[in-house]
Design a protein around this motif. Structure first.
Motif, mmCIF file in Angstrom:
data_model
loop_
_atom_site.group_PDB
_atom_site.id
_atom_site.type_symbol
_atom_site.label_atom_id
_atom_site.label_comp_id
_atom_site.label_asym_id
_atom_site.label_seq_id
_atom_site.Cartn_x
_atom_site.Cartn_y
_atom_site.Cartn_z
ATOM 1 N N LEU A 31 14.509 -68.358 21.318
ATOM 2 C CA LEU A 31 13.308 -67.864 21.981
ATOM 3 C C LEU A 31 13.117 -66.415 21.567
ATOM 4 N N PRO A 32 11.854 -65.980 21.417
ATOM 5 C CA PRO A 32 11.629 -64.585 21.052
ATOM 6 C C PRO A 32 12.170 -63.631 22.113
ATOM 7 N N ALA A 33 12.978 -62.689 21.676
ATOM 8 C CA ALA A 33 13.592 -61.749 22.615
ATOM 9 C C ALA A 33 13.924 -60.445 21.914
ATOM 10 N N TYR A 34 14.120 -59.429 22.717
ATOM 11 C CA TYR A 34 14.609 -58.143 22.201
ATOM 12 C C TYR A 34 16.098 -58.112 22.494
ATOM 13 N N ILE A 35 16.884 -57.948 21.442
ATOM 14 C CA ILE A 35 18.334 -57.966 21.608
ATOM 15 C C ILE A 35 18.885 -56.549 21.498
ATOM 16 N N PRO A 42 20.181 -59.970 25.731
ATOM 17 C CA PRO A 42 18.801 -60.254 25.363
ATOM 18 C C PRO A 42 17.808 -59.941 26.483
ATOM 19 N N LEU A 43 16.650 -59.429 26.092
ATOM 20 C CA LEU A 43 15.557 -59.207 27.030
ATOM 21 C C LEU A 43 14.410 -60.067 26.511
ATOM 22 N N PHE A 44 14.129 -61.158 27.211
ATOM 23 C CA PHE A 44 13.155 -62.106 26.693
ATOM 24 C C PHE A 44 11.733 -61.593 26.828
#
Ligand SMILES: [Zn+2]
Length: 68
Positions: A31-35, A42-44
């Protein structure tokens, strides 16, 4: 953007996510996330969270039809 846990730098990537319920689980491989580059947390993205929410709603609504 920075990590809410360690203030590390976030990178746009993808992350797996699993929703667990008593009678089923949904697993996404990516899923697209900021890691976070520092702690890996992860911050989705908003749209990923929406997808998770919608999927659970849909399955919960549909599975009531299976009840005898
Ligand atoms: Zn972090």
């Amino acid at each position: 953007m920075e990590c809410v846990y360690c203030k590390g730098k976030l990178e746009k990537k993808t992350a797996p996510f699993t929703v667990e319920r008593n009678d089923y689980q949904i697993h996404w491989n990516a899923l697209p996330a900021y890691i976070c580059g520092q702690c890996g947390e992860p911050l989705f993205e908003e749209k990923a969270l929406m997808l998770i929410e919608k999927s659970v709603e849909l399955i919960d609504a549909e599975k009531t039809k299976l009840a005898v």
